[in-house]
Write a protein that holds these residues in place. Structure first.
Motif, PDB file in Angstrom:
ATOM      1  N   ASN A  34       0.820  -1.209   0.000  1.00  0.00           N
ATOM      2  CA  ASN A  34       0.000   0.000   0.000  1.00  0.00           C
ATOM      3  C   ASN A  34       0.856   1.262   0.000  1.00  0.00           C
ATOM      4  O   ASN A  34       0.716   2.124   0.861  1.00  0.00           O
ATOM      5  CB  ASN A  34      -0.952  -0.023   1.212  1.00  0.00           C
ATOM      6  CG  ASN A  34      -2.176   0.850   1.004  1.00  0.00           C
ATOM      7  OD1 ASN A  34      -2.602   1.082  -0.115  1.00  0.00           O
ATOM      8  ND2 ASN A  34      -2.741   1.335   2.086  1.00  0.00           N
ATOM      9  N   VAL A  36       2.642   4.359  -2.663  1.00  0.00           N
ATOM     10  CA  VAL A  36       2.812   4.995  -3.973  1.00  0.00           C
ATOM     11  C   VAL A  36       4.047   5.889  -3.928  1.00  0.00           C
ATOM     12  O   VAL A  36       4.366   6.477  -2.896  1.00  0.00           O
ATOM     13  CB  VAL A  36       1.579   5.826  -4.406  1.00  0.00           C
ATOM     14  CG1 VAL A  36       0.376   4.937  -4.611  1.00  0.00           C
ATOM     15  CG2 VAL A  36       1.268   6.934  -3.426  1.00  0.00           C
ATOM     16  N   GLU A  55       5.366   9.298   4.121  1.00  0.00           N
ATOM     17  CA  GLU A  55       4.163   9.631   4.877  1.00  0.00           C
ATOM     18  C   GLU A  55       3.272   8.401   4.915  1.00  0.00           C
ATOM     19  O   GLU A  55       2.912   7.859   3.872  1.00  0.00           O
ATOM     20  CB  GLU A  55       3.400  10.767   4.204  1.00  0.00           C
ATOM     21  CG  GLU A  55       4.176  12.065   4.132  1.00  0.00           C
ATOM     22  CD  GLU A  55       3.487  13.076   3.238  1.00  0.00           C
ATOM     23  OE1 GLU A  55       2.863  14.011   3.769  1.00  0.00           O
ATOM     24  OE2 GLU A  55       3.573  12.917   2.009  1.00  0.00           O
ATOM     25  N   GLY A  56       2.949   7.959   6.111  1.00  0.00           N
ATOM     26  CA  GLY A  56       2.072   6.813   6.231  1.00  0.00           C
ATOM     27  C   GLY A  56       2.294   6.084   7.533  1.00  0.00           C
ATOM     28  O   GLY A  56       2.841   6.638   8.484  1.00  0.00           O
ATOM     29  N   TYR A  66      -5.538  -2.277  10.603  1.00  0.00           N
ATOM     30  CA  TYR A  66      -5.048  -1.499   9.458  1.00  0.00           C
ATOM     31  C   TYR A  66      -5.764  -1.995   8.209  1.00  0.00           C
ATOM     32  O   TYR A  66      -5.494  -3.073   7.690  1.00  0.00           O
ATOM     33  CB  TYR A  66      -3.532  -1.671   9.293  1.00  0.00           C
ATOM     34  CG  TYR A  66      -2.979  -0.918   8.104  1.00  0.00           C
ATOM     35  CD1 TYR A  66      -2.631   0.423   8.217  1.00  0.00           C
ATOM     36  CD2 TYR A  66      -2.829  -1.531   6.865  1.00  0.00           C
ATOM     37  CE1 TYR A  66      -2.142   1.128   7.130  1.00  0.00           C
ATOM     38  CE2 TYR A  66      -2.345  -0.831   5.770  1.00  0.00           C
ATOM     39  CZ  TYR A  66      -2.002   0.496   5.904  1.00  0.00           C
ATOM     40  OH  TYR A  66      -1.536   1.200   4.833  1.00  0.00           O
ATOM     41  N   GLY A  68      -8.436  -0.320   4.732  1.00  0.00           N
ATOM     42  CA  GLY A  68      -9.216   0.752   4.143  1.00  0.00           C
ATOM     43  C   GLY A  68      -8.593   2.126   4.261  1.00  0.00           C
ATOM     44  O   GLY A  68      -9.302   3.128   4.310  1.00  0.00           O
ATOM     45  N   VAL A  69      -7.274   2.195   4.326  1.00  0.00           N
ATOM     46  CA  VAL A  69      -6.603   3.490   4.454  1.00  0.00           C
ATOM     47  C   VAL A  69      -5.988   3.897   3.113  1.00  0.00           C
ATOM     48  O   VAL A  69      -5.720   3.051   2.264  1.00  0.00           O
ATOM     49  CB  VAL A  69      -5.505   3.453   5.541  1.00  0.00           C
ATOM     50  CG1 VAL A  69      -6.115   3.147   6.904  1.00  0.00           C
ATOM     51  CG2 VAL A  69      -4.442   2.452   5.201  1.00  0.00           C
ATOM     52  N   LEU A  70      -5.741   5.184   2.966  1.00  0.00           N
ATOM     53  CA  LEU A  70      -5.062   5.668   1.766  1.00  0.00           C
ATOM     54  C   LEU A  70      -3.650   5.092   1.734  1.00  0.00           C
ATOM     55  O   LEU A  70      -3.057   4.827   2.785  1.00  0.00           O
ATOM     56  CB  LEU A  70      -4.994   7.191   1.776  1.00  0.00           C
ATOM     57  CG  LEU A  70      -6.322   7.910   1.571  1.00  0.00           C
ATOM     58  CD1 LEU A  70      -6.159   9.399   1.807  1.00  0.00           C
ATOM     59  CD2 LEU A  70      -6.863   7.655   0.178  1.00  0.00           C
ATOM     60  N   PRO A  71      -3.085   4.927   0.541  1.00  0.00           N
ATOM     61  CA  PRO A  71      -1.721   4.386   0.472  1.00  0.00           C
ATOM     62  C   PRO A  71      -0.712   5.303   1.148  1.00  0.00           C
ATOM     63  O   PRO A  71      -0.884   6.513   1.190  1.00  0.00           O
ATOM     64  CB  PRO A  71      -1.428   4.327  -1.033  1.00  0.00           C
ATOM     65  CG  PRO A  71      -2.731   4.490  -1.718  1.00  0.00           C
ATOM     66  CD  PRO A  71      -3.654   5.191  -0.770  1.00  0.00           C
ATOM     67  N   ASP A  72       0.341   4.693   1.686  1.00  0.00           N
ATOM     68  CA  ASP A  72       1.490   5.461   2.135  1.00  0.00           C
ATOM     69  C   ASP A  72       2.047   6.180   0.924  1.00  0.00           C
ATOM     70  O   ASP A  72       1.921   5.687  -0.206  1.00  0.00           O
ATOM     71  CB  ASP A  72       2.577   4.542   2.693  1.00  0.00           C
ATOM     72  CG  ASP A  72       2.188   3.913   4.019  1.00  0.00           C
ATOM     73  OD1 ASP A  72       1.068   4.154   4.494  1.00  0.00           O
ATOM     74  OD2 ASP A  72       3.025   3.179   4.557  1.00  0.00           O
ATOM     75  N   ARG A  73       2.685   7.314   1.168  1.00  0.00           N
ATOM     76  CA  ARG A  73       3.289   8.060   0.057  1.00  0.00           C
ATOM     77  C   ARG A  73       4.765   8.243   0.302  1.00  0.00           C
ATOM     78  O   ARG A  73       5.179   8.643   1.394  1.00  0.00           O
ATOM     79  CB  ARG A  73       2.640   9.434  -0.098  1.00  0.00           C
ATOM     80  CG  ARG A  73       1.252   9.378  -0.649  1.00  0.00           C
ATOM     81  CD  ARG A  73       0.747  10.717  -1.050  1.00  0.00           C
ATOM     82  NE  ARG A  73       1.258  11.795  -0.200  1.00  0.00           N
ATOM     83  CZ  ARG A  73       0.831  13.035  -0.274  1.00  0.00           C
ATOM     84  NH1 ARG A  73      -0.089  13.367  -1.131  1.00  0.00           N
ATOM     85  NH2 ARG A  73       1.322  13.960   0.512  1.00  0.00           N
TER      86      ARG A  73
END
Length: 120
Positions: A34, A36, A55-56, A66, A68-73
């Motif tokens: 997860n 990008v 970030e993540g 953990y 359903g969260v936005l991907p780490d960046r």
């Protein structure tokens, strides 16, 4: 903004980030989850010396909930990188080091440990 000793297009810089990722062992990439990668010219806060940012939630900090969260960046900053380099070869090396650094943060490895391992 300071001067940039190496002129390099965003497209070429993105290619170098891609090439740095190609050098990361496939075993390591396959364990990343997860995430990008992004290229930006500069951090939103205007920091001139930040080359990359993770970030993540590090893998070591992810619990059973953990999901359903936005991907780490992982963001690599082009202008800051170009400012600390004198040649395109320097840029290639610096991008590779920064990519490894930020991937390490994804795996929960901090800057102190990276320095101990010779990556800093």
């Amino acid at each position: 903004m300071g001067t940039v000793p190496v002129e390099m297009s965003r497209e070429r810089f993105e290619e170098l980030v891609g090439e740095a990722l190609d050098e990361v062992p496939v075993e390591l990439l396959s364990m990343m989850n997860n995430v990008v990668f992004m290229v930006e010219d500069a951090p939103p806060d205007g920091s001139e010396d930040l080359l990359g940012l993770y970030e993540g939630t590090a893998l070591t900090d992810r619990g059973w909930d953990y999901a359903g969260v936005l991907p780490d960046r992982i963001t690599i900053y082009r202008l800051a990188t170009l400012r600390v380099c004198d040649t395109e070869t320097d840029v290639i090396d610096e991008v590779a080091i920064t990519v490894v650094h930020e991937i390490a943060h994804h795996f929960g490895i901090d800057d102190h440990r990276l320095h101990e391992l010779g990556w800093g």
